[in-house]
Design a protein around this motif. Structure first.
Motif, PDB file in Angstrom:
ATOM      1  N   SER A  53       0.823  -1.212   0.000  1.00  0.00           N
ATOM      2  CA  SER A  53       0.000   0.000   0.000  1.00  0.00           C
ATOM      3  C   SER A  53       0.858   1.264   0.000  1.00  0.00           C
ATOM      4  O   SER A  53       0.422   2.314  -0.474  1.00  0.00           O
ATOM      5  CB  SER A  53      -0.933   0.014   1.203  1.00  0.00           C
ATOM      6  OG  SER A  53      -0.206  -0.069   2.411  1.00  0.00           O
ATOM      7  N   ARG A  98      -4.986   1.799  -3.275  1.00  0.00           N
ATOM      8  CA  ARG A  98      -4.502   2.083  -1.913  1.00  0.00           C
ATOM      9  C   ARG A  98      -5.522   1.590  -0.884  1.00  0.00           C
ATOM     10  O   ARG A  98      -5.151   1.021   0.155  1.00  0.00           O
ATOM     11  CB  ARG A  98      -4.293   3.594  -1.750  1.00  0.00           C
ATOM     12  CG  ARG A  98      -3.957   4.043  -0.311  1.00  0.00           C
ATOM     13  CD  ARG A  98      -2.635   3.458   0.124  1.00  0.00           C
ATOM     14  NE  ARG A  98      -2.300   3.808   1.486  1.00  0.00           N
ATOM     15  CZ  ARG A  98      -2.707   3.149   2.578  1.00  0.00           C
ATOM     16  NH1 ARG A  98      -3.521   2.106   2.455  1.00  0.00           N
ATOM     17  NH2 ARG A  98      -2.316   3.524   3.780  1.00  0.00           N
ATOM     18  N   HIS A 150      -5.336  -2.429  -0.914  1.00  0.00           N
ATOM     19  CA  HIS A 150      -4.131  -3.007  -0.325  1.00  0.00           C
ATOM     20  C   HIS A 150      -3.987  -2.649   1.146  1.00  0.00           C
ATOM     21  O   HIS A 150      -3.409  -3.426   1.914  1.00  0.00           O
ATOM     22  CB  HIS A 150      -2.899  -2.562  -1.112  1.00  0.00           C
ATOM     23  CG  HIS A 150      -2.734  -3.267  -2.417  1.00  0.00           C
ATOM     24  ND1 HIS A 150      -2.054  -4.444  -2.553  1.00  0.00           N
ATOM     25  CD2 HIS A 150      -3.194  -2.963  -3.657  1.00  0.00           C
ATOM     26  CE1 HIS A 150      -2.092  -4.843  -3.813  1.00  0.00           C
ATOM     27  NE2 HIS A 150      -2.777  -3.969  -4.506  1.00  0.00           N
TER      28      HIS A 150
END
Length: 519
Positions: free
Chosen positions: A178, A365, A368
């Protein structure tokens, strides 16, 4: 496993990247000068490209007088994030050492058996090469992640053909995946960037085989297993949807590829359906939902005009009972194609924009980082961590009940009510396809087939509604065009009410209602 995020930038924007505060500050640590390397890569394959056909790539790289061979194979690309198996080793020169690779590759890797074949070993030859200037920054986030930021500028060559390269790669050396998206979003604040869905190897092969056009990408099957949790299944389904969206990005940016735009829109619709399917357990952030709506709208307008020009009006060509002259239909079709052209340009502009890049990075984002877990109740977390079988069965039963309820009086329903039935059929079909690998194989295809037939018949009726709206939106200023549009609107409306259309719809509905869930 190599995990990297690839981003494209225009050569004129390179100074913006080099001056970005993130690269100068190095995550709060002492600033460092970037490392600059000159690289020459040679990619080899068989004359019939057996390595490429098996999703593998073998290169020899010269850096500062040293030669290194690298084999990459397997893995996947989702949202610009490239995950691939990678094996490296030093060489004495630009000739591959397949014995060294054989010793390094795991026994279960299919590429190992491939490279053991004598005909492949004996026929490897150069397919293309690259020459790059590489600038490397080592980034360390406050959370302890180590990311290598690479700027590559150069050229890919195959024979007399060449293509320039200007791209950024963020490779995860240590930490959470991320963090790659956090860094990319920070870079995007200052630098216009696009997600890169093709590696240099893929671009090189495309250069070596220029006769292969860019193709639209349809949805691939979602591969699940009964041991997965609900949350793991959600991640797999959404990754599959985003992969379809991303795979059609370049085709949409080119501007006139009708099928790429259609398939990207399908990917978005599948994504929105998946998010709705799991909404009782997790919710997409409001700002990301708003951006998804924006992108769906940009693609939807172009698709509507494509259907009008290429399908609805095209079906009227040669209709002896229509009662209008051939010039009227040709004039309307030309006007509709003009509108489609304008909408495609706007869609291409949207997908090429930093706004689109920010949306895709933001979605990745969120996925993850599993950003939903911090706001979930203990009960919701328990359901997310449970096995998927019960969730899948409950979802499919609920979808079928909703569809059956909405279609109860389908034959006498209003256009708006039939549209709601169509949406329910679409959601039921997507859910069945998402969970197909967990269901009865012999029953899935017949069930989905009946859903598709029902969806097609209802879709044809919806196309008439859309055509009526679009024909009213044609630009003013041409009196004869407006007259033709009004006449064809009436003709389409009258034909939609005809007995054949309703009989086909009713038949499709009765066939579906006799189908059993593939549980």
């Amino acid at each position: 496993m190599e995990i990297e995020l690839k981003l494209l930038l225009a050569p004129e924007d390179v100074p913006l990247l080099q001056a970005h505060p993130l690269l100068a500050q190095n995550g709060g640590q002492a600033p460092q000068l970037p490392q600059i390397l000159a690289m020459h890569d040679i990619y080899v394959d068989t004359p019939d490209l057996q390595l490429c056909r098996h999703q593998a790539g073998l290169r020899m790289r010269q850096v500062d007088g040293r030669w290194v061979q690298t084999l990459k194979a397997g893995g996947q690309v989702s949202g610009g994030l490239h995950s691939r198996h990678e094996w490296e080793g030093e060489l004495a020169g630009p000739t591959p050492d397949l014995d060294a690779l054989d010793a390094a590759i795991g026994r279960k890797q299919p590429v190992r058996a491939l490279l053991r074949q004598a005909e492949i070993r004996e026929s490897l030859q150069e397919v293309f090469s690259t020459r790059m200037q590489r600038t490397v920054w080592q980034l360390h986030t406050p959370q302890g992640d180590h990311i290598e930021c690479v700027l590559d500028q150069g050229v890919i060559e195959s024979g007399e053909r060449k293509v320039s390269v200007s791209e950024v790669e963020l490779e995860l050396k240590e930490g959470q995946a991320s963090s790659l998206f956090d860094v990319a979003l920070l870079l995007l604040r200052e630098v216009p960037l696009q997600l890169g869905h093709m590696s240099k190897a893929e671009r090189g092969y495309r250069l070596a085989l220029p006769e292969q056009p860019l193709k639209a990408s349809k949805a691939q099957p979602v591969v699940l297993n009964a041991a997965m949790t609900v949350e793991e299944v959600f991640l797999a389904i959404v990754a599959n949807c985003l992969a379809q969206v991303g795979a059609n990005q370049d085709g949409v940016i080119q501007g006139e590829d009708v099928e790429s735009l259609h398939q990207m829109r399908v990917g978005l619709r599948r994504l929105r359906s998946a998010l709705g399917m799991f909404k009782s357990l997790l919710a997409l952030p409001v700002e990301l939902q708003g951006e998804l709506d924006w992108l769906s709208g940009a693609l939807g307008e172009a698709r509507d005009w494509d259907v009008l020009a290429g399908h609805t009006l095209a079906q009227l060509d040669g209709d002896a009972d229509a009662g209008f002259g051939p010039g009227a239909l040709a004039q309307l079709t030309q006007a509709a194609r003009g509108q489609a052209h304008e909408k495609h340009a706007l869609a291409a502009q949207a997908v090429a924009s930093s706004r689109y890049t920010a949306l895709m990075l933001g979605l990745q984002r969120w996925l993850h980082g599993r950003g939903w877990r911090s706001s979930r109740t203990p009960r919701q977390l328990q359901r997310l961590d449970a096995g998927v079988q019960g969730f899948a069965q409950r979802t499919l039963r609920a979808d079928q009940r909703r569809l059956m309820k909405r279609g109860k009086r389908l034959l006498h329903a209003t256009p708006q009510q039939r549209h709601r039935v169509r949406i329910a059929a679409k959601k039921t079909r997507y859910a069945t396809e998402f969970f197909a690998s967990l269901l009865n194989n012999g029953k899935v295809l017949p069930y989905v087939g009946r859903l598709s037939l029902l969806q097609d018949e209802l879709g044809a009726m919806n196309d008439v509604r859309v055509a009526d709206r679009l024909l009213q939106e044609l630009p003013d200023g041409q009196a004869d065009l407006q007259v033709h549009a009004a006449f064809i609107r009436g003709y389409l409306a009258a034909r939609a009410q005809g007995g054949d259309n309703e009989r086909r719809m009713d038949k499709a509905w009765r066939r579906f209602t006799s189908a059993r869930l593939p549980l």
